[in-house]
Design an enzyme around this catalytic site. Sequence first.
Site, mmCIF file in Angstrom:
data_model
loop_
_atom_site.group_PDB
_atom_site.id
_atom_site.type_symbol
_atom_site.label_atom_id
_atom_site.label_comp_id
_atom_site.label_asym_id
_atom_site.label_seq_id
_atom_site.Cartn_x
_atom_site.Cartn_y
_atom_site.Cartn_z
ATOM 1 N N ASN A 1 44.691 34.042 37.615
ATOM 2 C CA ASN A 1 44.398 35.488 37.635
ATOM 3 C C ASN A 1 45.578 36.355 37.230
ATOM 4 O O ASN A 1 45.437 37.576 37.142
ATOM 5 C CB ASN A 1 43.851 35.888 39.010
ATOM 6 N N CYS B 1 31.732 35.183 38.652
ATOM 7 C CA CYS B 1 31.063 34.632 39.834
ATOM 8 C C CYS B 1 30.068 35.651 40.401
ATOM 9 O O CYS B 1 30.279 36.854 40.326
ATOM 10 C CB CYS B 1 32.095 34.283 40.899
ATOM 11 N N ARG C 1 28.722 43.751 41.031
ATOM 12 C CA ARG C 1 30.153 43.881 40.698
ATOM 13 C C ARG C 1 30.278 45.035 39.712
ATOM 14 O O ARG C 1 30.350 44.856 38.513
ATOM 15 C CB ARG C 1 30.698 42.574 40.142
ATOM 16 N N ASP D 1 39.650 35.140 47.851
ATOM 17 C CA ASP D 1 39.486 33.888 47.087
ATOM 18 C C ASP D 1 39.828 32.658 47.913
ATOM 19 O O ASP D 1 39.714 31.535 47.430
ATOM 20 C CB ASP D 1 40.353 33.908 45.814
ATOM 21 N N ARG E 1 36.930 25.995 36.012
ATOM 22 C CA ARG E 1 37.338 27.321 35.504
ATOM 23 C C ARG E 1 38.698 27.709 36.084
ATOM 24 O O ARG E 1 39.437 28.477 35.482
ATOM 25 C CB ARG E 1 36.317 28.385 35.942
HETATM 26 C C1 EPZ Z 1 39.458 39.810 40.575
HETATM 27 O O1 EPZ Z 1 38.093 40.141 40.391
HETATM 28 C C2 EPZ Z 1 39.546 38.291 40.519
HETATM 29 N N1 EPZ Z 1 39.092 37.825 39.212
HETATM 30 C C3 EPZ Z 1 38.696 37.674 41.627
HETATM 31 O O2 EPZ Z 1 38.945 36.272 41.599
HETATM 32 C C4 EPZ Z 1 39.155 38.207 42.977
HETATM 33 O O3 EPZ Z 1 38.291 37.721 43.965
HETATM 34 C C5 EPZ Z 1 39.139 39.733 42.961
HETATM 35 O O4 EPZ Z 1 39.925 40.236 41.862
HETATM 36 C C6 EPZ Z 1 39.711 40.318 44.244
HETATM 37 O O5 EPZ Z 1 41.024 39.867 44.426
HETATM 38 C C7 EPZ Z 1 39.993 37.762 38.217
HETATM 39 O O6 EPZ Z 1 41.151 38.097 38.387
HETATM 40 C C8 EPZ Z 1 39.503 37.247 36.893
HETATM 41 P P1 EPZ Z 1 37.921 43.733 42.100
HETATM 42 P P2 EPZ Z 1 37.684 41.694 40.108
HETATM 43 O O7 EPZ Z 1 37.679 44.679 40.975
HETATM 44 O O8 EPZ Z 1 38.767 42.349 39.365
HETATM 45 C C9 EPZ Z 1 34.558 46.594 43.865
HETATM 46 C C10 EPZ Z 1 38.443 34.003 41.488
HETATM 47 O O9 EPZ Z 1 37.854 33.236 42.281
HETATM 48 N N2 EPZ Z 1 34.656 47.346 42.604
HETATM 49 O O10 EPZ Z 1 39.244 43.741 42.783
HETATM 50 O O11 EPZ Z 1 36.313 41.714 39.566
HETATM 51 C C11 EPZ Z 1 33.977 45.205 43.665
HETATM 52 O O12 EPZ Z 1 32.568 45.240 43.665
HETATM 53 C C12 EPZ Z 1 37.877 35.374 41.233
HETATM 54 O O13 EPZ Z 1 39.489 33.724 40.876
HETATM 55 C C13 EPZ Z 1 33.949 48.538 42.485
HETATM 56 O O14 EPZ Z 1 33.255 48.965 43.408
HETATM 57 O O15 EPZ Z 1 37.644 42.247 41.613
HETATM 58 C C14 EPZ Z 1 34.518 44.465 44.861
HETATM 59 O O16 EPZ Z 1 33.705 44.742 45.987
HETATM 60 C C15 EPZ Z 1 36.610 35.613 42.026
HETATM 61 N N3 EPZ Z 1 34.050 49.222 41.313
HETATM 62 C C16 EPZ Z 1 35.900 45.098 45.059
HETATM 63 O O17 EPZ Z 1 35.873 46.345 44.349
HETATM 64 C C17 EPZ Z 1 34.818 48.777 40.269
HETATM 65 O O18 EPZ Z 1 34.855 49.462 39.216
HETATM 66 C C18 EPZ Z 1 37.052 44.259 44.516
HETATM 67 O O19 EPZ Z 1 36.742 43.934 43.164
HETATM 68 C C19 EPZ Z 1 35.512 47.565 40.402
HETATM 69 C C20 EPZ Z 1 35.431 46.872 41.586
#
Ligand code: EPZ
Length: 429
Positions: A23, A117, A122, A306, A398
């Site tokens: 990540n 995932c 999301r 995670d 992955r």
């Molecule tokens: C990143 O996902 C990681 N993926 C995820 O890892 C990780 O679980 C996550 O960050 C949290 O640490 C990658 O780095 C490729 P977020 P991301 O935006 O960026 C909400 C793994 O297993 N949200 O921090 O998609 C969202 O719904 C993967 O390696 C909004 O509401 O996560 C969630 O509830 C799984 N609006 C929360 O924020 C937005 O515009 C955190 O999501 C964006 C997000």
Amino acid sequence: MEKIVVNGGTPLRGSVEISGMKNAALPIIYASILVQDKCVIENLPNVSDVSNSLDLLRAMGASIRSVGRNAVEIDCTDIRQGSAPYDLARKMRASYYLFGAELGRFHTAHAPLPGGCDFGVRPIDQHIKGFESLGAEVKIENGCIDINTPRGICGANIFFDVVSVGATINMMLAAALTPGLTTIDNPAKEPHIVDLANFLNTCGAQIRGAGTDMIKIRGVDHLHGCHYAIIPDMIEAGTYMIAAAATSGTVRINNVIPKHLESITAKLQEMGATVVEDDDFVIVSSAGSLCRTNIKTLPYPGFPTDMHPQMSVLLCAANGVSTVTEGVFETRFRYVDELRRMGASIKVNGRTAIIQGGGKLSPAPVRAVDLRAGVALVIAGLMTEGETEISDIQLIERGYDDIIGKLRNLGANIRKVYVSDAEELKKAN
Ligand code: EPZ
């Protein structure tokens, strides 16, 4: 179809080398779009999200070549904006860093919406809010996002309503070359946010405050090439820490940054495992009797989401009733049904799993429903006598570099098998 077969019940013993952080590698690969020069990126993990991202940039016209083990040279000088192949982008979440990278370099972006995932909804509303704050107009149609800046683009102040790793990264990518000062209030503070800022600053960007509550970005005219090594993967390290405790083993986990593991270390020690820290390794051991605890996943530096499925498996072996509350995603409990097939006693109530520990799991054919759920099932198999068979293992590949080889080196009886469709059909009937 390929499956992982685990014959568990043996304590893991020995040393394991942690690979570069998936990540952190992914945003840095897409950040190279901003650089019209050669970037050498080292310590890349050998995982499919990374290889798919490199293939995607190649398909867009980037020249990419291997320059050693786990190292590539990327030159995006001739990359064609808006040319990302739809089906490749849909394979992962990280392809949405194309939004910020194309906007930052070309002041326009056209890219497929990402995959990733299944944790319920999301949304990308915070990403869009950030782009619009810079003056962009955003449209979503035909499964793609279109971002244009008819009135130009300039630095702005953005306050994120939700702490979002992806939105923070996309804002950093969009603002690095954008004239003026951009401030990001309420950003994500994960180590991979800091790693991206360090990479961009090594290329000549002016990003301050990554890892804190306020990131400030002063746009520069251009970025030059660099040499950069990705930080170690804290989630891979945490996964092996939990596997050591779950199998009552003793494992030395090399090439880590102990500070990134603080919340995991604290919880394992609270449960009665021993964790010894040194400069760049930790040693985890357990005598077998673990205490219950409660976990709530939160943005960094809280307990990582995670690590949620892996910790739930460990709590199945702890004495007493534990809870895991998912504080980041809408839901992340699809792994529970698979663990129940192995005899786990888990109830899900809203965003909390209630885990009755102390019982023995039983081996069973199970399915990886997402990346971390899949690796949690591997841990469940390692701590269970008998043969556990895990399918859909492409999801595990992955994000875990050579997980079979690393676990076999720790004494695990684990192998990958190929099952033909005919055999699969015969077994099913
Ligand atoms: C990143 O996902 C990681 N993926 C995820 O890892 C990780 O679980 C996550 O960050 C949290 O640490 C990658 O780095 C490729 P977020 P991301 O935006 O960026 C909400 C793994 O297993 N949200 O921090 O998609 C969202 O719904 C993967 O390696 C909004 O509401 O996560 C969630 O509830 C799984 N609006 C929360 O924020 C937005 O515009 C955190 O999501 C964006 C997000």
